[in-house]
Write a protein that holds these residues in place. Structure first.
Motif, mmCIF file in Angstrom:
data_model
loop_
_atom_site.group_PDB
_atom_site.id
_atom_site.type_symbol
_atom_site.label_atom_id
_atom_site.label_comp_id
_atom_site.label_asym_id
_atom_site.label_seq_id
_atom_site.Cartn_x
_atom_site.Cartn_y
_atom_site.Cartn_z
ATOM 1 N N SER A 80 0.818 -1.220 0.000
ATOM 2 C CA SER A 80 0.000 0.000 0.000
ATOM 3 C C SER A 80 0.848 1.265 0.000
ATOM 4 O O SER A 80 0.464 2.274 -0.584
ATOM 5 N N PHE A 81 1.996 1.220 0.660
ATOM 6 C CA PHE A 81 2.909 2.370 0.648
ATOM 7 C C PHE A 81 3.370 2.650 -0.783
ATOM 8 O O PHE A 81 3.317 3.777 -1.267
ATOM 9 N N ILE A 82 3.782 1.581 -1.468
ATOM 10 C CA ILE A 82 4.233 1.730 -2.859
ATOM 11 C C ILE A 82 3.075 2.150 -3.759
ATOM 12 O O ILE A 82 3.226 2.985 -4.644
ATOM 13 N N ILE A 86 -8.990 4.729 -1.421
ATOM 14 C CA ILE A 86 -9.668 5.813 -0.688
ATOM 15 C C ILE A 86 -8.616 6.646 0.041
ATOM 16 O O ILE A 86 -8.610 7.876 -0.018
ATOM 17 N N SER A 87 -7.700 5.953 0.737
ATOM 18 C CA SER A 87 -6.657 6.635 1.507
ATOM 19 C C SER A 87 -5.747 7.453 0.606
ATOM 20 O O SER A 87 -5.366 8.575 0.935
ATOM 21 N N GLY A 88 -5.388 6.879 -0.555
ATOM 22 C CA GLY A 88 -4.505 7.571 -1.499
ATOM 23 C C GLY A 88 -5.150 8.819 -2.081
ATOM 24 O O GLY A 88 -4.526 9.881 -2.165
ATOM 25 N N VAL A 89 -6.422 8.698 -2.476
ATOM 26 C CA VAL A 89 -7.162 9.837 -3.044
ATOM 27 C C VAL A 89 -7.281 10.960 -2.009
ATOM 28 O O VAL A 89 -7.124 12.139 -2.324
ATOM 29 N N ALA A 114 -2.434 10.817 -9.412
ATOM 30 C CA ALA A 114 -3.549 11.251 -8.563
ATOM 31 C C ALA A 114 -4.898 10.791 -9.110
ATOM 32 O O ALA A 114 -5.737 10.250 -8.376
ATOM 33 N N THR A 115 -5.104 10.974 -10.420
ATOM 34 C CA THR A 115 -6.392 10.639 -11.038
ATOM 35 C C THR A 115 -6.608 9.132 -11.113
ATOM 36 O O THR A 115 -7.729 8.645 -10.917
ATOM 37 N N SER A 116 -5.534 8.377 -11.368
ATOM 38 C CA SER A 116 -5.671 6.913 -11.467
ATOM 39 C C SER A 116 -6.093 6.309 -10.134
ATOM 40 O O SER A 116 -6.809 5.310 -10.093
ATOM 41 N N LEU A 117 -5.664 6.912 -9.024
ATOM 42 C CA LEU A 117 -6.097 6.422 -7.708
ATOM 43 C C LEU A 117 -7.619 6.560 -7.563
ATOM 44 O O LEU A 117 -8.284 5.670 -7.042
ATOM 45 N N ALA A 118 -8.176 7.685 -8.040
ATOM 46 C CA ALA A 118 -9.621 7.907 -7.962
ATOM 47 C C ALA A 118 -10.375 6.929 -8.874
ATOM 48 O O ALA A 118 -11.403 6.350 -8.481
ATOM 49 N N ILE A 119 -9.852 6.724 -10.090
ATOM 50 C CA ILE A 119 -10.482 5.782 -11.046
ATOM 51 C C ILE A 119 -10.388 4.357 -10.503
ATOM 52 O O ILE A 119 -11.329 3.564 -10.593
ATOM 53 N N LEU A 142 -3.303 2.760 6.786
ATOM 54 C CA LEU A 142 -2.143 3.401 7.413
ATOM 55 C C LEU A 142 -1.070 3.778 6.384
ATOM 56 O O LEU A 142 -0.482 4.857 6.458
ATOM 57 N N ALA A 143 -0.815 2.886 5.422
ATOM 58 C CA ALA A 143 0.345 3.052 4.539
ATOM 59 C C ALA A 143 0.110 3.882 3.284
ATOM 60 O O ALA A 143 1.008 4.612 2.850
ATOM 61 N N ALA A 144 -1.071 3.780 2.665
ATOM 62 C CA ALA A 144 -1.312 4.457 1.381
ATOM 63 C C ALA A 144 -1.135 5.984 1.447
ATOM 64 O O ALA A 144 -0.489 6.568 0.577
ATOM 65 N N PRO A 145 -1.677 6.681 2.483
ATOM 66 C CA PRO A 145 -1.470 8.136 2.544
ATOM 67 C C PRO A 145 0.003 8.509 2.717
ATOM 68 O O PRO A 145 0.456 9.527 2.181
#
Length: 257
Positions: free
Chosen positions: A17-19, A65-68, A184-189, A221-224
């Motif tokens: 998730s971090f990566i 969700i966390s990344g977006v 950024a956009t690919s995370l939302a898609i 925890l890791a994605a953001p």
């Protein structure tokens, strides 16, 4: 599940998730092979391809969700891209996620290997001048984006991914979207795509909820953290990191056939 198994699953989820937050993918390109190969390598119970794809589907939903959320104020999220690609990939991923219950273990791994190979080839295509385009001047073929997203959605739904590992190369190489906007956009898609594949996996009873919960906690925890680091790293470094990850996964899948 004993404590060693729980820790192993948490670490797989956290690293993946971090990566994923850093390079703008849902993380299945990393976590699918890790879940498939690491537990048995350490003498623990092995997951089947169906179980791995089910765990991955739910985990990606929360990781994205966390990344977006981490990218929400960056100015790099393109709402038009999300509208066209998100709606198409949602339909495709539900079809793939639901239909995967009818497929064999080998077929699921074959789909995964094909997607990873195509994505790896595309990541090594030169992308000159891509990041010189100002954010407010980015244009793309809307219907081509929608059709490609639908096709990616079907394949991604099968393997429990959200398809970002092939979506990102398509956005960079075919649609000519700048790197940071792509991430950024690919995370939302990918988040939208994961809704379809998750519903498909749950309705066909392909999800192990215990391991999935552990992976979800690690993802949140890791994605953001990964997304924040990714915003500070040179775009060329991010592209090469993603290319190497995809290529390595594709090679491993094909070696196991």
């Amino acid at each position: 599940m004993d404590i060693t198994f729980i820790i192993t699953l948490f670490l797989i989820g956290f690293i993946g998730s971090f990566i994923s937050g850093m390079v703008g993918i849902g993380g299945s390109i990393i976590k699918y092979p890790m879940l498939l190969y690491i537990p048995p390598l350490l003498g623990m119970a092995a997951f089947t391809a169906h179980e791995v794809s089910g765990i991955s589907a739910i985990q990606v939903f929360f990781a994205t969700i966390s990344g977006v959320w981490a990218y929400r104020k960056s100015g790099y999220i393109n709402k038009t891209l999300i509208l066209y690609m998100g709606s198409s990939i949602l339909i495709g991923s539900f079809i793939g996620g639901y239909g995967s219950d009818l497929m064999s273990e080998g077929s699921i791994n074959l789909v995964y290997g094909l997607l990873a190979t195509i994505a790896a080839i595309m990541m090594f295509v030169p992308k000159k001048g891509l990041d010189d385009i100002p954010v407010d001047q980015v244009t793309f073929n809307k219907w081509l984006a929608a059709v490609l997203a639908f096709i990616v959605g079907i394949g991604a739904g099968v393997v429990g991914a959200a398809g970002a590992f092939i979506l990102v190369p398509i956005m960079l190489v075919v649609l000519k979207i700048p790197t940071r906007m792509t991430i950024a956009t690919s995370l939302a898609i990918t988040f939208i795509s994961s809704i379809g594949s998750t519903i498909g996996k749950i309705t066909t009873d392909q999800v192990l909820y215990g391991p999935a919960v552990i992976m979800i906690i690690a993802s949140i925890l890791a994605a953001p953290l990964g997304a924040k680091v990714g915003q500070k790293i040179n775009t060329k470094v991010l592209q090469w990191l993603l290319a190497i990850l995809i290529l390595g996964t594709a090679i491993k899948i094909w070696l196991d056939f």
